[in-house]
Scaffold this motif. Structure first.
Motif, PDB file in Angstrom:
ATOM      1  N   THR A   1       1.505   4.493  -3.732  1.00  0.00           N
ATOM      2  CA  THR A   1       1.408   5.915  -3.408  1.00  0.00           C
ATOM      3  C   THR A   1       0.547   6.117  -2.166  1.00  0.00           C
ATOM      4  OG1 THR A   1      -0.574   6.329  -4.728  1.00  0.00           O
ATOM      5  CG2 THR A   1       1.581   6.476  -5.861  1.00  0.00           C
ATOM      6  N   GLY A   2       0.709   7.296  -1.566  1.00  0.00           N
ATOM      7  CA  GLY A   2      -0.115   7.628  -0.416  1.00  0.00           C
ATOM      8  C   GLY A   2      -1.598   7.572  -0.739  1.00  0.00           C
ATOM      9  N   SER A   3      -1.973   8.056  -1.909  1.00  0.00           N
ATOM     10  CA  SER A   3      -3.394   8.039  -2.272  1.00  0.00           C
ATOM     11  C   SER A   3      -3.900   6.616  -2.487  1.00  0.00           C
ATOM     12  CB  SER A   3      -3.625   8.885  -3.528  1.00  0.00           C
ATOM     13  OG  SER A   3      -2.901   8.371  -4.631  1.00  0.00           O
ATOM     14  N   GLU A   4      -3.053   5.749  -3.022  1.00  0.00           N
ATOM     15  CA  GLU A   4      -3.458   4.353  -3.190  1.00  0.00           C
ATOM     16  C   GLU A   4      -3.683   3.678  -1.839  1.00  0.00           C
ATOM     17  OE1 GLU A   4      -1.377   3.138  -7.452  1.00  0.00           O
ATOM     18  OE2 GLU A   4      -0.160   3.111  -5.624  1.00  0.00           O
ATOM     19  N   LEU A   5      -2.817   3.958  -0.872  1.00  0.00           N
ATOM     20  CA  LEU A   5      -2.964   3.356   0.454  1.00  0.00           C
ATOM     21  C   LEU A   5      -4.203   3.902   1.164  1.00  0.00           C
ATOM     22  CD1 LEU A   5       0.773   3.429   1.556  1.00  0.00           C
ATOM     23  CD2 LEU A   5      -0.547   1.423   0.861  1.00  0.00           C
ATOM     24  N   LYS A   6      -4.410   5.199   1.083  1.00  0.00           N
ATOM     25  CA  LYS A   6      -5.612   5.783   1.697  1.00  0.00           C
ATOM     26  C   LYS A   6      -6.872   5.255   1.020  1.00  0.00           C
ATOM     27  CE  LYS A   6      -3.088   9.939   2.983  1.00  0.00           C
ATOM     28  NZ  LYS A   6      -2.758  11.331   2.605  1.00  0.00           N
ATOM     29  N   GLY A   7      -6.771   4.990  -0.274  1.00  0.00           N
ATOM     30  CA  GLY A   7      -7.927   4.496  -1.025  1.00  0.00           C
ATOM     31  C   GLY A   7      -8.350   3.091  -0.673  1.00  0.00           C
ATOM     32  N   LEU A   8      -7.531   2.382   0.093  1.00  0.00           N
ATOM     33  CA  LEU A   8      -7.908   1.031   0.525  1.00  0.00           C
ATOM     34  C   LEU A   8      -8.993   1.057   1.594  1.00  0.00           C
ATOM     35  CD1 LEU A   8      -4.370  -0.600   0.794  1.00  0.00           C
ATOM     36  CD2 LEU A   8      -6.143  -1.217  -0.857  1.00  0.00           C
ATOM     37  N   HIS A   9      -9.164   2.195   2.251  1.00  0.00           N
ATOM     38  CA  HIS A   9     -10.129   2.278   3.357  1.00  0.00           C
ATOM     39  C   HIS A   9     -11.522   1.854   2.890  1.00  0.00           C
ATOM     40  CE1 HIS A   9     -11.460   3.740   7.304  1.00  0.00           C
ATOM     41  NE2 HIS A   9     -12.561   4.109   6.671  1.00  0.00           N
ATOM     42  N   GLY A  10     -12.096   0.910   3.610  1.00  0.00           N
ATOM     43  CA  GLY A  10     -13.446   0.451   3.301  1.00  0.00           C
ATOM     44  C   GLY A  10     -13.531  -0.615   2.234  1.00  0.00           C
ATOM     45  N   LYS A  11     -12.395  -1.030   1.689  1.00  0.00           N
ATOM     46  CA  LYS A  11     -12.414  -2.016   0.603  1.00  0.00           C
ATOM     47  C   LYS A  11     -12.108  -3.413   1.129  1.00  0.00           C
ATOM     48  CE  LYS A  11     -11.186   0.974  -3.299  1.00  0.00           C
ATOM     49  NZ  LYS A  11     -10.219   1.183  -4.418  1.00  0.00           N
ATOM     50  N   GLY A  12     -12.942  -4.352   0.734  1.00  0.00           N
ATOM     51  CA  GLY A  12     -12.672  -5.752   1.019  1.00  0.00           C
ATOM     52  C   GLY A  12     -12.572  -6.072   2.502  1.00  0.00           C
ATOM     53  N   ARG A  13     -11.959  -7.216   2.802  1.00  0.00           N
ATOM     54  CA  ARG A  13     -11.843  -7.672   4.188  1.00  0.00           C
ATOM     55  C   ARG A  13     -10.729  -6.958   4.936  1.00  0.00           C
ATOM     56  NH1 ARG A  13     -10.887 -13.823   4.355  1.00  0.00           N
ATOM     57  NH2 ARG A  13      -9.616 -13.407   2.489  1.00  0.00           N
ATOM     58  N   PHE A  14      -9.688  -6.525   4.203  1.00  0.00           N
ATOM     59  CA  PHE A  14      -8.469  -6.058   4.856  1.00  0.00           C
ATOM     60  C   PHE A  14      -8.162  -4.590   4.610  1.00  0.00           C
ATOM     61  CE2 PHE A  14      -7.145 -10.452   3.169  1.00  0.00           C
ATOM     62  CZ  PHE A  14      -7.788 -11.120   4.212  1.00  0.00           C
ATOM     63  N   GLY A  15      -8.882  -3.961   3.698  1.00  0.00           N
ATOM     64  CA  GLY A  15      -8.491  -2.646   3.229  1.00  0.00           C
ATOM     65  C   GLY A  15      -8.392  -1.601   4.323  1.00  0.00           C
ATOM     66  N   THR A  16      -9.361  -1.558   5.221  1.00  0.00           N
ATOM     67  CA  THR A  16      -9.349  -0.537   6.267  1.00  0.00           C
ATOM     68  C   THR A  16      -8.180  -0.747   7.216  1.00  0.00           C
ATOM     69  OG1 THR A  16     -11.733  -0.190   6.110  1.00  0.00           O
ATOM     70  CG2 THR A  16     -10.666   0.458   8.175  1.00  0.00           C
ATOM     71  N   PHE A  17      -7.928  -1.986   7.600  1.00  0.00           N
ATOM     72  CA  PHE A  17      -6.781  -2.295   8.462  1.00  0.00           C
ATOM     73  C   PHE A  17      -5.480  -1.867   7.796  1.00  0.00           C
ATOM     74  CE2 PHE A  17      -3.346  -5.303   9.459  1.00  0.00           C
ATOM     75  CZ  PHE A  17      -3.211  -5.102  10.834  1.00  0.00           C
ATOM     76  N   LEU A  18      -5.292  -2.225   6.543  1.00  0.00           N
ATOM     77  CA  LEU A  18      -4.049  -1.895   5.849  1.00  0.00           C
ATOM     78  C   LEU A  18      -3.906  -0.401   5.636  1.00  0.00           C
ATOM     79  CD1 LEU A  18      -3.962  -4.832   3.270  1.00  0.00           C
ATOM     80  CD2 LEU A  18      -2.496  -4.531   5.272  1.00  0.00           C
ATOM     81  N   SER A  19      -4.984   0.278   5.325  1.00  0.00           N
ATOM     82  CA  SER A  19      -4.935   1.721   5.174  1.00  0.00           C
ATOM     83  C   SER A  19      -4.534   2.390   6.483  1.00  0.00           C
ATOM     84  CB  SER A  19      -6.292   2.248   4.708  1.00  0.00           C
ATOM     85  OG  SER A  19      -6.266   3.651   4.552  1.00  0.00           O
ATOM     86  N   SER A  20      -5.020   1.852   7.601  1.00  0.00           N
ATOM     87  CA  SER A  20      -4.722   2.434   8.911  1.00  0.00           C
ATOM     88  C   SER A  20      -3.255   2.257   9.296  1.00  0.00           C
ATOM     89  CB  SER A  20      -5.612   1.799   9.986  1.00  0.00           C
ATOM     90  OG  SER A  20      -6.972   2.048   9.715  1.00  0.00           O
ATOM     91  N   ILE A  21      -2.729   1.038   9.156  1.00  0.00           N
ATOM     92  CA  ILE A  21      -1.368   0.786   9.646  1.00  0.00           C
ATOM     93  C   ILE A  21      -0.313   1.406   8.740  1.00  0.00           C
ATOM     94  CG2 ILE A  21      -2.076  -1.324  10.818  1.00  0.00           C
ATOM     95  CD1 ILE A  21      -0.616  -2.938   8.643  1.00  0.00           C
ATOM     96  N   THR A  22      -0.652   1.643   7.472  1.00  0.00           N
ATOM     97  CA  THR A  22       0.359   2.155   6.550  1.00  0.00           C
ATOM     98  C   THR A  22       0.584   3.659   6.674  1.00  0.00           C
ATOM     99  OG1 THR A  22      -1.355   2.224   4.820  1.00  0.00           O
ATOM    100  CG2 THR A  22       0.135   0.335   4.824  1.00  0.00           C
ATOM    101  N   ALA A  23      -0.236   4.369   7.446  1.00  0.00           N
ATOM    102  CA  ALA A  23      -0.030   5.812   7.608  1.00  0.00           C
ATOM    103  C   ALA A  23       1.329   6.093   8.258  1.00  0.00           C
ATOM    104  CB  ALA A  23      -1.163   6.410   8.443  1.00  0.00           C
TER     105      ALA A  23
END
Length: 319
Positions: A204-226
């Motif tokens: 879900t969109g909220s799950e992808l946005k929720g990756l921001h700041g998590k772990g080594r990759f979360g912010t990168f993945l949250s950014s590109i998935t928008a």
């Protein structure tokens, strides 16, 4: 006794969901990633190679070799179409990250794969996330390649559902149907993951946005998935994304979460349905030979424990 790790090569066209899959694999103890090979599909091949180096930089795994693959189809046709409307011109949602320096392996992707499999017969698992052009070239150049593979997991096809390029055809097989048809005619060591199961898996969109700041990759993945989320909102009226490439990786990591059906596959190379995957489901004894008759039986995913798969993948993305 410790768990044996699969030796994994990822053949990839990154691509936003390829980026997810590659980074999840980097966070997975079940596999030892021994190489990336690149191909056209979501982006043109040189961009895929550049993005492969970016993913390795983010993961801190720049020692992993990258072999650049085909820029033309198996039939020798210049690629004139990629899925930039899904992934952005740069493949990463038009984030336009600075280029990463990396030295490509001196071998082509096909030669790289041939040598790995020849040196370690029965031990190499290949995860093919784009058109299977590099695999077809390897099988064509070395007849022993298909026999010596450990396992080949292919993301592609739409067997009992509509495609995503048109009603008949899924994108990877549409990208090089001659290569796909060739590969399915040369190896029984194949598991195929198509839209039949990947459309059951969503973030879900909220799950992808929720990756921001998590772990080594979360912010990168949250950014590109928008960008990817916006495509799904516009094309499917859903506030979520289909989990294609990570679901194919899940087959490598947790095959028991999928239900399989054996069969022989042809991929159409002509007609309005060019790229369509058609499976003989083995439910009838035919009274005469047909173009599927002498093909190897492969395993096609027909169902998945989608909730468990997506929960595990999300956990790895933010770990």
């Amino acid at each position: 006794m410790g768990m044996s790790r699969k030796k994994l090569v990822i053949d990839t066209d990154p691509g936003i969901d390829d980026g997810m899959a590659v980074l999840i694999a980097m966070n997975s103890e079940e596999v030892d990633i021994i190489g990336l090979t690149t191909v056209f599909g979501n982006v043109y091949t040189p961009t895929a190679t550049r993005n492969a180096f970016k993913l390795l930089e983010i993961a801190g795994r720049t020692q992993i070799p990258v072999a650049e693959g085909a820029q033309r189809t198996f039939a020798g046709i210049e690629k004139d179409w990629v899925a930039d409307f899904v992934h952005g011109d740069d493949g990463f949602g038009n984030m336009n990250f600075p280029d990463v320096k990396g030295e490509k392996d001196s071998r082509s992707a096909a030669d790289f794969l041939i040598e790995l499999v020849r040196e370690q017969p029965g031990e190499i698992c290949i995860l093919a996330l784009g058109p299977v052009t590099n695999l077809a070239l390897a099988m064509q150049q070395d007849p022993s390649f298909a026999r010596n593979l450990g396992e080949l997991v292919i993301l592609g096809g739409a067997f009992f559902v509509n495609g995503n390029v048109n009603p008949a055809t899924e994108a990877n097989f549409f990208g090089d149907p001659e290569a796909a048809d060739f590969v399915f005619g040369h190896s029984a060591k194949i598991k195929v993951v198509g839209l039949d199961v990947t459309h059951s898996c969503t973030f879900t969109g909220s799950e992808l946005k929720g990756l921001h700041g998590k772990g080594r990759f979360g912010t990168f993945l949250s950014s590109i998935t928008a960008f990817y989320l916006k495509y799904h909102q516009d094309s499917y009226d859903m506030d979520a994304v289909y989990v294609h490439d990570p679901a194919a990786l899940a087959v490598v990591l947790w095959p028991s979460l999928f239900t399989w059906r054996p069969g022989q596959i042809r991929v159409l190379t002509e007609s309005v349905a060019r790229g369509m995957s058609v499976m003989d489901t083995q439910l009838k004894r035919w009274n005469r030979p047909h173009p599927w008759t002498d093909r190897p039986k492969v395993q096609v995913a027909v169902a998945v424990n989608a909730q468990e798969v997506t929960q595990r993948l999300l956990q790895r993305m933010g770990a």
